[in-house]
Design an enzyme around this catalytic site. Structure first.
Site, PDB file in Angstrom:
ATOM      1  N   HIS A  36      -8.219  -1.475  -4.322  1.00 54.77           N
ATOM      2  CA  HIS A  36      -6.687  -1.600  -4.677  1.00 54.77           C
ATOM      3  C   HIS A  36      -6.059  -0.431  -4.492  1.00 54.77           C
ATOM      4  CE1 HIS A  36      -7.300  -5.499  -5.322  1.00 54.77           C
ATOM      5  NE2 HIS A  36      -7.918  -5.594  -6.383  1.00 54.77           N
ATOM      6  N   LEU A  81      15.532   0.702   6.011  1.00 60.61           N
ATOM      7  CA  LEU A  81      14.641  -0.227   5.967  1.00 60.61           C
ATOM      8  C   LEU A  81      14.833  -1.063   4.554  1.00 60.61           C
ATOM      9  CD1 LEU A  81      11.795  -1.713   6.534  1.00 60.61           C
ATOM     10  CD2 LEU A  81      10.580   0.505   5.572  1.00 60.61           C
ATOM     11  N   ASP A 133      -4.619  -8.405   2.346  1.00 58.70           N
ATOM     12  CA  ASP A 133      -5.946  -8.973   1.911  1.00 58.70           C
ATOM     13  C   ASP A 133      -6.944  -8.317   2.214  1.00 58.70           C
ATOM     14  OD1 ASP A 133      -7.274 -10.809   0.541  1.00 58.70           O
ATOM     15  OD2 ASP A 133      -7.077 -12.149   2.028  1.00 58.70           O
TER      16      ASP A 133
HETATM   17  C1  FPP Z   1      -5.784  -8.806  -2.031  1.00 51.77           C
HETATM   18  O1  FPP Z   1      -7.141  -7.972  -2.004  1.00 51.77           O
HETATM   19  C2  FPP Z   1      -4.686  -7.960  -2.430  1.00 51.77           C
HETATM   20  C3  FPP Z   1      -4.067  -8.140  -3.442  1.00 51.77           C
HETATM   21  C4  FPP Z   1      -4.482  -9.030  -4.677  1.00 51.77           C
HETATM   22  C5  FPP Z   1      -2.855  -7.396  -3.762  1.00 51.77           C
HETATM   23  C6  FPP Z   1      -2.468  -6.332  -2.847  1.00 51.77           C
HETATM   24  C7  FPP Z   1      -2.453  -5.058  -3.706  1.00 51.77           C
HETATM   25  C8  FPP Z   1      -2.377  -3.903  -3.301  1.00 51.77           C
HETATM   26  C9  FPP Z   1      -2.262  -3.407  -1.841  1.00 51.77           C
HETATM   27  C10 FPP Z   1      -2.239  -2.511  -4.177  1.00 51.77           C
HETATM   28  C11 FPP Z   1      -1.244  -2.638  -5.076  1.00 51.77           C
HETATM   29  C12 FPP Z   1       0.121  -2.716  -4.197  1.00 51.77           C
HETATM   30  C13 FPP Z   1       1.234  -1.860  -4.449  1.00 51.77           C
HETATM   31  C14 FPP Z   1       2.275  -2.182  -3.650  1.00 51.77           C
HETATM   32  C15 FPP Z   1       1.207  -0.495  -5.330  1.00 51.77           C
HETATM   33  P1  FPP Z   1      -8.265  -8.797  -2.674  1.00 51.77           P
HETATM   34  O2  FPP Z   1      -8.607  -8.328  -3.799  1.00 51.77           O
HETATM   35  O3  FPP Z   1      -8.234 -10.341  -2.716  1.00 51.77           O
HETATM   36  O4  FPP Z   1      -9.463  -8.344  -1.647  1.00 51.77           O
HETATM   37  P2  FPP Z   1     -10.527  -9.379  -1.369  1.00 51.77           P
HETATM   38  O5  FPP Z   1     -10.201 -10.925  -0.756  1.00 51.77           O
HETATM   39  O6  FPP Z   1     -11.449  -8.569  -0.522  1.00 51.77           O
HETATM   40  O7  FPP Z   1     -11.316  -9.719  -2.618  1.00 51.77           O
END
Ligand code: FPP
Length: 241
Positions: A40, A134, A23
């Site tokens: 992201h 893994l 997150d």
């Molecule tokens: C939360 O950050 C994260 C996500 C919605 C998804 C996680 C995605 C990635 C790490 C990138 C793609 C993954 C892979 C495996 C290629 P947020 O957008 O909710 O952050 P915020 O709370 O600060 O808005």
């Protein structure tokens, strides 16, 4: 028939299965005055640190929350970015993950994402299937409640087509990846302290670890800290000692 909830480990060693809620990508980017999509992108790169850390520390199972059933309600442009990054991740990391002995699998729904994406995911699963160092599970279009609903549907369907007397305690066998052990440790970055529908059935006895750091800043050292804290916990599984 049920073996799912039989873990009674009290002494703390390395966690066998770590689940991670990645997150804070958006906030990481905004803090720098950048677009959320940059967060992201950096977040997808931080997955490499997690994998390297898990391999170094010999953690056999990692599950990451890449896209939730609720994430569809984000703007379409952001959803598209997330899936493009996932496609890129598969394309870019497949060879290296194969070489490093990582087996990749996906949990979640496959009926709402593009056929191309599904074929890439299946390719990754197929080509890493024999790896044993893994097991990396990516939760994509995944929600814990949705998984439970689909598991119940599958169990009811099995009931109609076989003579096996399935019962509610067999439900775990119909979850998306019944062969995975329950997570011992759930890590969430960015200071939020909730499960957000992630592995809600499997994480019943998981230890929870939170850090204020945003996901793109996650390093092998962060993982080592989470594990060190986990090792200080006393897991009782409902018992006195
Ligand atoms: C939360 O950050 C994260 C996500 C919605 C998804 C996680 C995605 C990635 C790490 C990138 C793609 C993954 C892979 C495996 C290629 P947020 O957008 O909710 O952050 P915020 O709370 O600060 O808005």
């Amino acid at each position: 028939m049920s073996t799912h909830a039989d873990s009674t480990q009290v002494s703390i060693s390395n966690p066998k299965h770590i689940a991670v809620i990645m997150d804070g990508n958006g906030r990481w980017a905004m803090r720098k005055g950048n677009q959320r999509s940059d967060g992201h992108k950096a977040g997808s790169e931080a997955v490499r640190n997690l994998v390297s850390g898990a391999l170094d520390l010999k953690i056999p199972y990692i599950t990451i929350y890449a896209f939730s059933t609720e994430n569809w309600s984000r703007p379409k442009a952001e959803v598209d970015v997330l899936f493009r990054l996932l496609a890129h991740f598969i394309e870019k990391e497949l060879t290296e993950l194969k070489e490093r002995g990582v087996r990749v699998r996906f949990i979640g729904r496959r009926d709402r994402i593009s056929k191309f994406m599904v074929s890439q995911m299946e390719k990754m699963e197929r080509e890493t299937n024999n790896n044993t160092k893994l097991s990396l599970t990516l939760a994509v279009d995944y929600g814990g409640r949705d998984e439970i609903h689909r598991a119940i549907d599958r169990m009811m369907e099995a009931q109609q087509t076989s003579n096996t007397p399935w019962s509610a305690t067999d439900l775990h066998q119909f979850l998306d990846a019944p062969e995975l052990p329950d997570p011992d440790l759930v890590i969430r970055t960015s200071g939020e302290m909730r499960l957000s529908n992630f592995l809600i059935y499997q994480a019943a006895y998981a230890e929870l670890w939170f850090t204020e750091e945003y996901w793109p800043d996650f390093t092998q050292e962060t993982l080592a800290r989470a594990i060190a804290d986990y090792q200080k916990r006393h897991r009782r599984f409902g018992k006195i000692k």
